[in-house]
Design an enzyme around this catalytic site. Structure first.
Site, PDB file in Angstrom:
ATOM      1  N   LYS A   1      87.599  53.790 100.067  1.00  0.00           N
ATOM      2  CA  LYS A   1      87.861  54.333  98.728  1.00  0.00           C
ATOM      3  C   LYS A   1      89.185  55.102  98.725  1.00  0.00           C
ATOM      4  O   LYS A   1      89.998  54.971  97.803  1.00  0.00           O
ATOM      5  CB  LYS A   1      86.702  55.246  98.294  1.00  0.00           C
ATOM      6  CG  LYS A   1      85.460  54.445  97.916  1.00  0.00           C
ATOM      7  CD  LYS A   1      84.210  55.288  97.781  1.00  0.00           C
ATOM      8  CE  LYS A   1      82.990  54.390  97.558  1.00  0.00           C
ATOM      9  NZ  LYS A   1      81.713  55.075  97.556  1.00  0.00           N
TER      10      LYS A   1
ATOM     11  N   GLN B   1      79.671  61.049  98.376  1.00  0.00           N
ATOM     12  CA  GLN B   1      79.125  59.850  99.016  1.00  0.00           C
ATOM     13  C   GLN B   1      77.636  60.038  99.340  1.00  0.00           C
ATOM     14  O   GLN B   1      77.258  61.027  99.970  1.00  0.00           O
ATOM     15  CB  GLN B   1      79.923  59.544 100.301  1.00  0.00           C
ATOM     16  CG  GLN B   1      79.523  58.276 100.984  1.00  0.00           C
ATOM     17  CD  GLN B   1      79.822  57.015 100.151  1.00  0.00           C
ATOM     18  OE1 GLN B   1      80.882  56.889  99.545  1.00  0.00           O
ATOM     19  NE2 GLN B   1      78.872  56.100 100.092  1.00  0.00           N
TER      20      GLN B   1
ATOM     21  N   ASP C   1      81.456  58.215  89.264  1.00  0.00           N
ATOM     22  CA  ASP C   1      80.436  57.278  89.761  1.00  0.00           C
ATOM     23  C   ASP C   1      79.495  56.865  88.623  1.00  0.00           C
ATOM     24  O   ASP C   1      78.760  55.894  88.745  1.00  0.00           O
ATOM     25  CB  ASP C   1      79.587  57.964  90.852  1.00  0.00           C
ATOM     26  CG  ASP C   1      79.920  57.417  92.237  1.00  0.00           C
ATOM     27  OD1 ASP C   1      80.494  56.313  92.313  1.00  0.00           O
ATOM     28  OD2 ASP C   1      79.594  58.105  93.225  1.00  0.00           O
TER      29      ASP C   1
END
Ligand code: NAP
Length: 294
Positions: free
Chosen positions: A53, A97, A120
């Protein structure tokens, strides 16, 4: 019929090129999009996702703020970091994460992220907005699937879609997006799961099959209507002694047999996977654009 492959790597590369241009335009206006990536612990898979990422951010000019914390980090320390990032004007998106270590309440941490920086798309505020069709950050994997379908010119309006899987990150949101009254929706959607009585009967009707069960061979050729479009979200490791690492990655669909019946199909790897990070970049750029309009 042999299916045409939906090349997720190519679609992702096209989208990243478009985003790179947008980032350059934003920078010319004095705004550098910033993504904070938070990793707690040493899980190897999570480490490699986070690295991928961050690398993707750099490639298109997004500033990435790396926060790698020890597995012993307390919930309070993590919440304090999220609060700091919520207030940091250089940061447009925050990605924590998952999974987090067991002593940390994931829901509490996700709720602490400012919905305006929830790139997200997991915060209940964004989930709720998505469901009622308001402007929201869309979760990355399902949004990536929509992009693959739209860019492959698949007819969504009126299509019978069967989704296999009802998780909060794939099955439920993709089903919701596809029933929206919008050009990226207007489909008729059935969602199957482990309590569905006869999955094959449902899947056989589908013009579009979205397999997100996390089990190899969940969708086999006998379940697929001629000409169906297949989106394989699953990523499964199966033992393979011919590979150096001892395994290979397969999806949830019996690819070799199903591609002889389908019209379009995504491979694993190289289908949905490359789109997920791309949509994270997309949401981060969108968030930075909003600061200009504010
Ligand atoms: P998950 O949370 O484990 O959910 C799996 C869902 O599939 C559950 O709803 C489960 O039903 C259902 N299911 C499992 N086995 C089934 C079966 N045999 N028949 C019917 N339904 C079944 O998984 P997830 O997070 O949604 O991920 C699904 C897959 O996609 C995984 O392989 C994951 O690695 C992959 N994935 C890939 C990406 C990407 O970027 N490429 C992103 C996210 C996920 P119940 O609810 O009844 O248990």
């Amino acid at each position: 019929m042999t299916a045409k492959i939906i090349d997720g790597k190519q679609v992702a590369a096209d989208m990243r090129a478009e985003l790179k241009e947008k980032v350059a335009e934003l920078k010319a206006k004095g705004v550098t999009p910033g993504l904070a990536v938070v990793l707690v612990g040493e899980d190897p898979a999570s480490k490699s996702y986070v690295t991928a990422k961050e690398r993707a951010c750099e490639e298109i000019g997004i500033y990435s703020d790396d926060n790698r914390l020890s597995a012993k980090t307390s919930e309070d320390e993590l919440l304090a970091l999220v609060e700091k990032l919520n207030k940091d004007p250089k940061i447009n998106g925050i990605l924590v994460q998952l999974p987090l270590p067991k002593h940390i309440d994931e829901d509490k941490v996700l709720l602490a992220i400012d919905p305006a920086k929830d790139v997200d798309g997991f915060h209940p505020v964004n989930v709720g907005k998505m469901v009622v069709g308001q402007d929201a950050y869309l979760p990355c994997t399902p949004h990536g699937i929509i992009q693959l379908l739209v860019r492959s010119k698949v007819q969504l309006e009126g299509a019978e879609v069967v989704v296999v899987g009802r998780s909060n990150i794939v099955g439920k949101p993709i089903a919701n997006m596809l029933i929206q009254k919008a050009h990226t929706g207007n489909a008729t959607v059935t969602v199957c799961h482990t309590r569905t009585k006869n999955i094959a009967e449902h899947v056989k009707r589908a013009d579009i099959i979205i397999a997100a069960a996390g089990r190899p061979n969940t969708v086999t050729a006998d379940m697929v209507k001629d000409g169906a479009v297949i989106i394989d979200v699953g990523v499964n490791r199966v033992e393979d002694a011919t590979k150096k690492r001892g395994y290979r990655l397969v999806g949830d669909v019996d690819f070799e047999a199903v591609k002889e019946k389908a019209s379009l199909i995504t491979p694993v790897p190289g289908g949905v996977g490359p789109m997920t990070i791309t949509m994270l970049l997309y949401n981060t750029v969108q968030s930075a654009e909003k600061t200009l309009k504010a």
